[in-house]
Design an enzyme around this catalytic site. Structure first.
Site, PDB file in Angstrom:
ATOM      1  N   PHE A 188     -11.199  -7.159  14.033  1.00 22.40           N
ATOM      2  CA  PHE A 188     -10.132  -7.618  13.152  1.00 22.40           C
ATOM      3  C   PHE A 188      -9.823  -6.531  12.103  1.00 22.40           C
ATOM      4  O   PHE A 188     -10.724  -5.980  11.484  1.00 22.40           O
ATOM      5  CB  PHE A 188     -10.552  -8.917  12.451  1.00 22.40           C
ATOM      6  CG  PHE A 188      -9.532  -9.404  11.463  1.00 22.40           C
ATOM      7  CD1 PHE A 188      -8.267  -9.797  11.873  1.00 22.40           C
ATOM      8  CD2 PHE A 188      -9.827  -9.434  10.097  1.00 22.40           C
ATOM      9  CE1 PHE A 188      -7.316 -10.227  10.960  1.00 22.40           C
ATOM     10  CE2 PHE A 188      -8.879  -9.864   9.180  1.00 22.40           C
ATOM     11  CZ  PHE A 188      -7.615 -10.251   9.615  1.00 22.40           C
ATOM     12  N   GLN A 189      -8.559  -6.255  11.944  1.00 20.80           N
ATOM     13  CA  GLN A 189      -8.069  -5.227  11.003  1.00 20.80           C
ATOM     14  C   GLN A 189      -8.687  -3.856  11.271  1.00 20.80           C
ATOM     15  O   GLN A 189      -8.932  -3.088  10.350  1.00 20.80           O
ATOM     16  CB  GLN A 189      -8.285  -5.660   9.549  1.00 20.80           C
ATOM     17  CG  GLN A 189      -7.383  -6.840   9.167  1.00 20.80           C
ATOM     18  CD  GLN A 189      -7.283  -7.084   7.672  1.00 20.80           C
ATOM     19  OE1 GLN A 189      -8.244  -6.864   6.939  1.00 20.80           O
ATOM     20  NE2 GLN A 189      -6.132  -7.550   7.220  1.00 20.80           N
ATOM     21  N   GLU A 204       0.811  -1.227   0.000  1.00 23.24           N
ATOM     22  CA  GLU A 204       0.000   0.000   0.000  1.00 23.24           C
ATOM     23  C   GLU A 204       0.842   1.274   0.000  1.00 23.24           C
ATOM     24  O   GLU A 204       0.398   2.325  -0.456  1.00 23.24           O
ATOM     25  CB  GLU A 204      -0.962   0.011   1.186  1.00 23.24           C
ATOM     26  CG  GLU A 204      -2.096  -1.017   1.087  1.00 23.24           C
ATOM     27  CD  GLU A 204      -1.736  -2.373   1.680  1.00 23.24           C
ATOM     28  OE1 GLU A 204      -0.535  -2.634   1.929  1.00 23.24           O
ATOM     29  OE2 GLU A 204      -2.670  -3.181   1.889  1.00 23.24           O
ATOM     30  N   MET A 207      24.496   9.093   1.721  1.00 25.93           N
ATOM     31  CA  MET A 207      24.354  10.359   2.438  1.00 25.93           C
ATOM     32  C   MET A 207      24.675  10.160   3.923  1.00 25.93           C
ATOM     33  O   MET A 207      25.288  11.021   4.566  1.00 25.93           O
ATOM     34  CB  MET A 207      22.944  10.931   2.253  1.00 25.93           C
ATOM     35  CG  MET A 207      22.791  12.366   2.705  1.00 25.93           C
ATOM     36  SD  MET A 207      23.944  13.497   1.875  1.00 25.93           S
ATOM     37  CE  MET A 207      22.916  14.108   0.518  1.00 25.93           C
ATOM     38  N   LYS A 233     -17.489  -0.720   6.286  1.00 27.02           N
ATOM     39  CA  LYS A 233     -17.964  -1.704   5.312  1.00 27.02           C
ATOM     40  C   LYS A 233     -19.488  -1.682   5.175  1.00 27.02           C
ATOM     41  O   LYS A 233     -20.019  -1.787   4.076  1.00 27.02           O
ATOM     42  CB  LYS A 233     -17.482  -3.106   5.701  1.00 27.02           C
ATOM     43  CG  LYS A 233     -17.795  -4.138   4.626  1.00 27.02           C
ATOM     44  CD  LYS A 233     -17.091  -5.450   4.842  1.00 27.02           C
ATOM     45  CE  LYS A 233     -17.356  -6.363   3.633  1.00 27.02           C
ATOM     46  NZ  LYS A 233     -16.755  -7.687   3.800  1.00 27.02           N
TER      47      LYS A 233
END
Lengths: 577, 161
Positions: free
Chosen positions: A112-113, A50, A474, A162
């Site tokens: 969940f999630q 993602e 760097m 949802k």
């Protein structure tokens, strides 16, 4: 007609004119994915992580000027995207992120999630919404695009539970326009301030234009060029602003700041009138703020009032759209005679003689600067170049002479390693006819390698220019200068064979170990129009980015290559990043 | 310098945390914070007292105005204004101190809103500094608890924000 929430959402995105959605499915967004499957107006790009979705949407937005759109699921879907959202926020990139959420009745139950997406993203978005009522879907989408693309642009997140995507509603008309009483991006131009700016500019004997990312994002390149050329002013640009004014032009002094040119930084230091256009006086630009532009009257054009006077006291503030404000300023300056600045130019030309970007070639090693110069030659300076973060980013900015806006795409504010590859993919989708190169290093590229797979799936041919110095360059450079060469964790051991790796993803890999092979390899890579090519270029391990203002020093105290073997700093400098 | 910033805010969920989050994220301090609905049910008024020099307060007001949920943010202290705060103080009382305390309450125009055998709960409204003075005059060992609302305020005369 009754539609479910997911269909209303999808229809709203189509109405908004969205072409691409960068995303990854999961439980909370399955209804949305089902609705996406039933339409053919928008292409969904299935990323492999993602964070890649947010960076790709960001690259798309920077290259096209249109908002990038991201779709992720709840929980890890949105937390993975946060780095990409913060990257876009720091660079003021328009983006709309839609994140799934657990069903409304479960919110707050550690389902969940489940993660508090609105809470987690609050400090790195321009605004965010949690949709609680199905009737609000279309209007919330409109608000999100309106807020993301107007004023100082930025990412806007919509969190949608949802059950809201499943529920049924009468079809919702997608509004053409929207008016929010609490959100009025500043538009009025203050005539009095314009007049003050005019007087300051025409009476100045040492003026300089300092232009930033706002000139690119605000599509103000032509006005910036007109102002600069009408008055014959020297101009310097920030890392984010490169390309708004052509780097090749005789009035251009190059980039300013920590790794800017000697002439740009000296001119800033000695100027009596700094015209800041869409630039925010970032610490990479100002160096030691106590020593910044000690003699200058500062005029600042910016759309965001909070940018004015935040780091540096500003004498004349022009709050508003950069393009419109520049037009007004040009109009007000028209016909006014200004002070003679020929002495100033001869002083600047003396500084130019230092040739601060010169570097020494060495037998047997490929200098990273040479790679960028050759890339510039081979692409005739016309490619879109994305970069990751580190030394290679600075060399790309210094040696690829951008002469148009939206050609240089990098994470300037947040400094996100891993940005370059997915951003290149997004840019290629936005401007398919233009060559896209991703300048990266072996450290950065490994943070988003998985997107090579997405790039095969969606045929986004990009040329990856990997400056492989086997060091986190760097970090190594700072350790050499400021930590007595104690190279703690900056060495990259056990590197993959990038050629085989690229091949295993279905792309072309080319290893370049000799300078004589460099140009032919680049030419070959760009000939392969429809292939992604990974050029693994073995470069000088110990090269440093010069010139450099050590942290804590001022613009006039910069160090040039070869002048000092060891750059030093002080306690105050060490405290800075 | 002490400043009172008055904010008219969309009455949306999350609006309060946006404002509070701005202060913590940018390192601004909050002395007190007060929020409640207004006569317009879609708007809340939030009043924040913050300490900072003029540049910091200017930056706070600009950053607040930039928040999408903020309709207006005004530094009341730069105009003629009225400020008030309400305080409830619970005190231990006994026969020796009762008379003095009642005198003090009268002097400050306070009210006893609850009394038990050993305690008084006193309601006091006014400028914060007069509430501070009330507390300072008390013997600290008598104070059981103090609850203050934080400052709220409006501009004087016909001005509003």
């Amino acid at each position: 007609m009754m539609l479910n929430g997911a269909e209303i959402l999808t229809n709203s995105l189509i109405e908004e004119g969205v072409e691409y959605i960068f995303g990854f499915p999961g439980g909370a967004v399955l209804h949305i994915y089902d609705a996406l499957n039933a339409q053919d107006k928008m292409t969904h790009v299935l990323v492999r992580h993602e964070q890649g979705a947010a960076h790709a949407a960001d690259g798309y937005a920077r290259a096209s000027g249109k908002p990038g759109v991201v779709l992720v699921t709840s929980g890890p879907g949105i937390t993975n995207a946060v780095t990409g959202i913060a990257t876009a926020y720091m660079d003021s990139i328009p983006m709309v992120i839609i994140s799934g959420q657990v069903p409304s009745p479960l919110i707050g139950n550690d389902a969940f999630q489940e993660v508090d997406a609105v809470g987690i993203t609050r400090s790195c978005v321009k605004h965010n919404f949690l949709i609680k009522d199905i009737s609000q879907i279309a209007v919330t989408l409109k608000k999100a695009f309106h807020i993301a693309t107007t004023g100082r642009p930025g990412p806007v997140l919509i969190d949608i539970p949802k059950d809201i995507t499943i529920g049924l509603s009468e079809n919702q008309v997608y509004p053409n326009t929207i008016d929010l009483r609490s959100y009025k991006p500043h538009n009025d131009i203050d005539k009095e301030q314009i007049n003050k700016a005019v007087e300051s500019i025409i009476s100045s004997t040492k003026p300089i234009v300092y232009s930033g990312g706002g000139s690119v994002i605000g599509n103000a390149a032509s006005e910036l060029r007109k102002l600069t050329r009408d008055l014959g002013l020297p101009i310097t640009q920030t890392l984010m602003g490169l390309g708004a004014y052509p780097a090749n032009d005789e009035l251009s002094l190059g980039m300013l700041g920590m790794h800017g040119t000697y002439e740009a930084n000296m001119a800033m230091h000695h100027s009596d009138c700094v015209i800041a256009v869409g630039a925010r006086f970032d610490d990479r630009v100002t160096a030691n703020i106590e020593k910044f532009c000690p003699n200058a009257e500062i005029i600042q054009l910016d759309i965001d009032p909070t940018s004015i006077g935040k780091n540096v006291a500003v004498d004349i503030a022009l709050v508003g759209d950069v393009k419109a404000t520049l037009k007004e300023l040009i109009r007000a300056l028209n016909g006014r005679s200004k002070s003679d600045i020929s002495k100033w130019w001869s002083q600047i030309n003396d500084w130019r003689k230092k040739k601060s970007l010169d570097y020494k070639k060495e037998e047997g090693v490929i200098k990273p600067q040479t790679v960028i110069e050759t890339l510039y030659d081979v692409t005739k300076g016309e490619a879109i170049v994305t970069s990751d973060v580190g030394q290679h980013q600075m060399w790309a900015a210094q040696y690829y002479l951008f002469d148009e806006p939206r050609r240089w795409i990098n994470s300037g504010g947040l400094g996100t390693m891993g940005f370059g590859l997915p951003a290149a993919m997004g840019a290629k989708l936005a401007v398919p006819d233009r060559d896209v190169a991703c300048v990266t290093g072996e450290g950065s590229i490994q943070m988003m390698l998985q997107e090579l797979s997405t790039m095969l799936q969606y045929s986004t041919p990009v040329k990856i220019v990997n400056l492989n110095n086997r060091y986190l360059g760097m970090v190594r450079q700072w350790q050499e200068f400021f930590y007595e060469k104690r190279y703690s964790m900056s060495y990259m051991d056990a590197l993959p064979d990038f050629v085989k790796l690229a091949e295993s993803f279905g792309h072309v890999g080319i290893l370049v170990e000799k300078e004589s092979d460099l140009r032919p390899a680049l030419v070959e890579a760009f000939k392969l129009k429809d292939r992604t090519v990974f050029l693994d270029i073995i470069t000088d391990q110990k090269e440093n980015v010069y010139p450099m203002i050590p942290s804590g020093a001022g613009h006039h105290e910069m160090l040039l290559a070869g002048e000092d073997d060891m750059v030093s700093t002080n306690d105050e400098g060490l405290n800075l990043v | 310098m002490r400043h009172i910033v008055s904010i008219m805010l969309e009455n949306e969920s999350g609006a309060l945390s946006r404002v509070a989050g701005l202060f913590s994220a940018r390192g601004f301090n909050i002395e007190s914070l007060n929020v409640a609905p207004t006569n317009d049910e879609t708007l809340s008024r939030m009043t924040i007292v913050s300490i900072g020099d003029d540049n910091i307060i200017e930056q706070i007001v600009k950053q607040l105005n930039k928040l999408v949920d903020v309709v207006t943010a005004t530094d009341l202290t730069s105009y003629e204004h009225i400020e008030r705060e309400l305080m409830l103080v619970k005190l231990s009382i006994n026969q020796d101190n009762q008379a003095d305390i009642i005198k003090q309450i009268d002097y400050f125009s306070g009210k006893i809103v609850d009394a038990s055998e050993d305690t008084y709960t006193i309601e006091l409204a006014g400028q914060s500094k007069s509430l501070d003075a009330f507390i300072e005059l008390l013997d600290e060992s008598l104070i059981i608890e103090v609850s203050r609302t934080g400052v709220t305020g409006v501009l004087k005369g016909t001005n509003n924000n």
